[in-house]
Design a protein around this motif. Sequence first.
Motif, PDB file in Angstrom:
ATOM      1  N   THR A   6       0.836  -1.208   0.000  1.00  0.00           N
ATOM      2  CA  THR A   6       0.000   0.000   0.000  1.00  0.00           C
ATOM      3  C   THR A   6       0.866   1.252   0.000  1.00  0.00           C
ATOM      4  OG1 THR A   6      -1.783  -1.142   1.177  1.00  0.00           O
ATOM      5  CG2 THR A   6      -1.801   1.262   1.227  1.00  0.00           C
ATOM      6  N   LEU A   7       1.930   1.257   0.808  1.00  0.00           N
ATOM      7  CA  LEU A   7       2.821   2.420   0.862  1.00  0.00           C
ATOM      8  C   LEU A   7       3.593   2.585  -0.444  1.00  0.00           C
ATOM      9  CD1 LEU A   7       4.239   2.055   4.501  1.00  0.00           C
ATOM     10  CD2 LEU A   7       2.498   3.658   3.681  1.00  0.00           C
ATOM     11  N   VAL A   8       4.108   1.459  -0.975  1.00  0.00           N
ATOM     12  CA  VAL A   8       4.856   1.528  -2.238  1.00  0.00           C
ATOM     13  C   VAL A   8       3.939   1.966  -3.376  1.00  0.00           C
ATOM     14  CG1 VAL A   8       6.134   0.183  -3.959  1.00  0.00           C
ATOM     15  CG2 VAL A   8       6.560  -0.167  -1.515  1.00  0.00           C
ATOM     16  N   GLY A   9       2.680   1.565  -3.306  1.00  0.00           N
ATOM     17  CA  GLY A   9       1.724   1.923  -4.354  1.00  0.00           C
ATOM     18  C   GLY A   9       1.452   3.410  -4.454  1.00  0.00           C
ATOM     19  N   SER A  55      11.533   3.263 -11.703  1.00  0.00           N
ATOM     20  CA  SER A  55      12.368   2.101 -11.394  1.00  0.00           C
ATOM     21  C   SER A  55      12.505   1.907  -9.890  1.00  0.00           C
ATOM     22  CB  SER A  55      13.747   2.277 -12.030  1.00  0.00           C
ATOM     23  OG  SER A  55      14.368   3.467 -11.560  1.00  0.00           O
ATOM     24  N   VAL A  56      12.466   3.010  -9.137  1.00  0.00           N
ATOM     25  CA  VAL A  56      12.548   2.918  -7.676  1.00  0.00           C
ATOM     26  C   VAL A  56      11.317   2.200  -7.125  1.00  0.00           C
ATOM     27  CG1 VAL A  56      12.634   4.225  -5.524  1.00  0.00           C
ATOM     28  CG2 VAL A  56      13.965   4.994  -7.498  1.00  0.00           C
ATOM     29  N   LYS A  57      10.137   2.533  -7.637  1.00  0.00           N
ATOM     30  CA  LYS A  57       8.908   1.873  -7.198  1.00  0.00           C
ATOM     31  C   LYS A  57       8.947   0.388  -7.517  1.00  0.00           C
ATOM     32  CE  LYS A  57       3.890   1.828  -7.808  1.00  0.00           C
ATOM     33  NZ  LYS A  57       2.715   2.461  -8.463  1.00  0.00           N
ATOM     34  N   ASN A  58       9.409   0.041  -8.712  1.00  0.00           N
ATOM     35  CA  ASN A  58       9.490  -1.374  -9.086  1.00  0.00           C
ATOM     36  C   ASN A  58      10.450  -2.135  -8.173  1.00  0.00           C
ATOM     37  OD1 ASN A  58       7.717  -0.868 -11.207  1.00  0.00           O
ATOM     38  ND2 ASN A  58       9.367  -0.550 -12.689  1.00  0.00           N
ATOM     39  N   TYR A  59      11.580  -1.481  -7.852  1.00  0.00           N
ATOM     40  CA  TYR A  59      12.565  -2.123  -6.978  1.00  0.00           C
ATOM     41  C   TYR A  59      11.996  -2.350  -5.580  1.00  0.00           C
ATOM     42  CZ  TYR A  59      16.641  -2.625  -3.952  1.00  0.00           C
ATOM     43  OH  TYR A  59      17.525  -3.066  -3.005  1.00  0.00           O
ATOM     44  N   LEU A  60      11.367  -1.325  -5.020  1.00  0.00           N
ATOM     45  CA  LEU A  60      10.791  -1.453  -3.684  1.00  0.00           C
ATOM     46  C   LEU A  60       9.660  -2.480  -3.654  1.00  0.00           C
ATOM     47  CD1 LEU A  60      10.693   2.303  -2.558  1.00  0.00           C
ATOM     48  CD2 LEU A  60      12.298   0.523  -1.846  1.00  0.00           C
ATOM     49  N   SER A  61       8.891  -2.542  -4.739  1.00  0.00           N
ATOM     50  CA  SER A  61       7.810  -3.523  -4.818  1.00  0.00           C
ATOM     51  C   SER A  61       8.368  -4.943  -4.789  1.00  0.00           C
ATOM     52  CB  SER A  61       6.992  -3.309  -6.096  1.00  0.00           C
ATOM     53  OG  SER A  61       6.031  -4.328  -6.261  1.00  0.00           O
ATOM     54  N   GLU A  62       9.434  -5.171  -5.526  1.00  0.00           N
ATOM     55  CA  GLU A  62      10.047  -6.501  -5.536  1.00  0.00           C
ATOM     56  C   GLU A  62      10.623  -6.847  -4.166  1.00  0.00           C
ATOM     57  OE1 GLU A  62      12.790  -7.079  -8.718  1.00  0.00           O
ATOM     58  OE2 GLU A  62      11.448  -6.258 -10.253  1.00  0.00           O
ATOM     59  N   ALA A  96       1.153  -1.856  -6.169  1.00  0.00           N
ATOM     60  CA  ALA A  96       2.603  -1.808  -6.247  1.00  0.00           C
ATOM     61  C   ALA A  96       3.178  -2.658  -7.360  1.00  0.00           C
ATOM     62  CB  ALA A  96       3.202  -2.247  -4.913  1.00  0.00           C
ATOM     63  N   CYS A  97       2.423  -3.646  -7.820  1.00  0.00           N
ATOM     64  CA  CYS A  97       2.926  -4.586  -8.829  1.00  0.00           C
ATOM     65  C   CYS A  97       1.846  -4.823  -9.882  1.00  0.00           C
ATOM     66  CB  CYS A  97       3.304  -5.895  -8.139  1.00  0.00           C
ATOM     67  SG  CYS A  97       4.021  -7.140  -9.236  1.00  0.00           S
ATOM     68  N   PRO A  98       2.206  -4.944 -11.138  1.00  0.00           N
ATOM     69  CA  PRO A  98       1.207  -5.109 -12.210  1.00  0.00           C
ATOM     70  C   PRO A  98       0.605  -6.507 -12.276  1.00  0.00           C
ATOM     71  CG  PRO A  98       3.398  -5.195 -13.158  1.00  0.00           C
ATOM     72  CD  PRO A  98       3.586  -4.859 -11.696  1.00  0.00           C
ATOM     73  N   HIS A  99      -0.045  -6.934 -11.181  1.00  0.00           N
ATOM     74  CA  HIS A  99      -0.765  -8.200 -11.233  1.00  0.00           C
ATOM     75  C   HIS A  99      -1.975  -8.050 -12.149  1.00  0.00           C
ATOM     76  CE1 HIS A  99       1.710  -9.756  -8.050  1.00  0.00           C
ATOM     77  NE2 HIS A  99       1.328  -8.814  -7.203  1.00  0.00           N
ATOM     78  N   LYS A 107       7.998  -5.432 -17.512  1.00  0.00           N
ATOM     79  CA  LYS A 107       7.115  -5.972 -16.484  1.00  0.00           C
ATOM     80  C   LYS A 107       7.559  -7.365 -16.062  1.00  0.00           C
ATOM     81  CE  LYS A 107       2.939  -3.338 -17.605  1.00  0.00           C
ATOM     82  NZ  LYS A 107       1.497  -3.413 -17.953  1.00  0.00           N
ATOM     83  N   LEU A 108       7.174  -7.731 -14.870  1.00  0.00           N
ATOM     84  CA  LEU A 108       7.552  -9.029 -14.321  1.00  0.00           C
ATOM     85  C   LEU A 108       6.942 -10.171 -15.131  1.00  0.00           C
ATOM     86  CD1 LEU A 108       7.043  -8.304 -10.508  1.00  0.00           C
ATOM     87  CD2 LEU A 108       9.221  -8.475 -11.720  1.00  0.00           C
TER      88      LEU A 108
END
Length: 446
Positions: A179-182, A188-195, A268-271, A298-299
């Motif tokens: 929720t916070l990362v979202g 790229s920072v958001k993607n890294y923190l999400s992972e 936070a992640c493209p599910h 994308k993942l």
Amino acid sequence: MEELGWLAARLSAAWLAMVLALIVLPSALGVSLGISEAYMWVLVKTLEWATKRIEKGVKNPQPEVLKIPAANGIIERDETPMEKEIAGLHRMEFQFSDIFYFCRKGFEAIVEDEVTQRFSSEELVSWNLLTRTNVNFHYISLRLTVVWVIGVIVRYCFLLPLRFTLAAIGITSMIVGTTLVGQLPNSSVKNYLSEVVHLTCSRILVRALSGTIHYHNRENKPQKGGICVANHTSPIDAIILTNDGCYAMVGQVHGGLMGVIQRATVKACPHVWFERSEIKDRHLVTKRLREHVADKSKLPILIFPEGTCINNTSVMMFKKGSFEIGGTIYPVAIKYDPQFGDAFWNSSKYNIVSYLLRIMTSWAIVCNVWYMPPMVRKEGEDAVQFANRVRSAIAHQGGLTELPWDGGLKRAKVKDSFKEEQQKNYSKMLVRNGSVGSLPTGTESD
């Protein structure tokens, strides 16, 4: 009363501090203090001792029965292909005894067919101090009974509270962290923190299952823009895989706690979550998945093409939709060890709460995961052929039986088209071997 409440608060704080320091923090950092390894060593030695006691305690040992793999079932089948057996019936004229072959096959299917037994838990060769097998369903010895009682106390009075605490920490961290990362802008920072959040929380959840996972051939791990397909045994399959890497999940939108987790993680992640109405529209689903695969940043998508949970003794038909998307397929084979706990979810018998209780009161979840070389669709190969090729590779790597049947048979009846296809195959082989063509004049072949 105040002193009692103060003592309970101190004990709860001490318990939480111990869990955070000895399990959660090392899990988040990806290190091990050796506690899990020591636990597994003691567990293996205990089960080995129990197996020896059982073998000594059985008055009339039946080694030939104990050594039969559970996948073979309760009847002994003749593995001769149907065409060869029918060829052996070839005569100049039809005889009434020719129908005995089909009668035998019918009786075998009634007693134990090869499909429905895949929708129930695998029978163990020896008792694992959790569930008794049909072979050893009786009292063995006082020592073994005492060990079983101690095991019940350990599993329900220590392991269950510990695992529940870890699960609560992992799920809460997942919801809060994603929720916070979202809230961050796409970067790229958001993607890294999400992972990082997904990977850390998955590690904690694996600890909540006392999971011991062996990953093989990590050089073949799914890459971004690809599609990861795996055999399906349990809802925890996704946790097992995300413990070693991040994926974009594909599935139906749920309510309750699962819905809360889905809504938090998708920020936070493209599910790829679908409404029930959208799932029925196959073209819309395919379009959304193709758009995801087309973006190489994308993942990788994680898909279980069987569409239902199978008891980890076989791999059933893969739905072709996952193989019509295009892109590179990364096959993954997952094989659980039932000696330490039954990971299979029999959804027609247990709801998700009962299933999780069974998992959290088992000894451990032990499994092997094989990453396999990427596969692409060959020229002139349709989606069904490609799906069958991938399924065969997964079954061979995981030591699983390959079955052509649809996993949807768990809840649905066999389609008439399947019955007609088998009838046609019987007719063709009978005609080819001369049985039908040699019928007396005036006798109908059907």
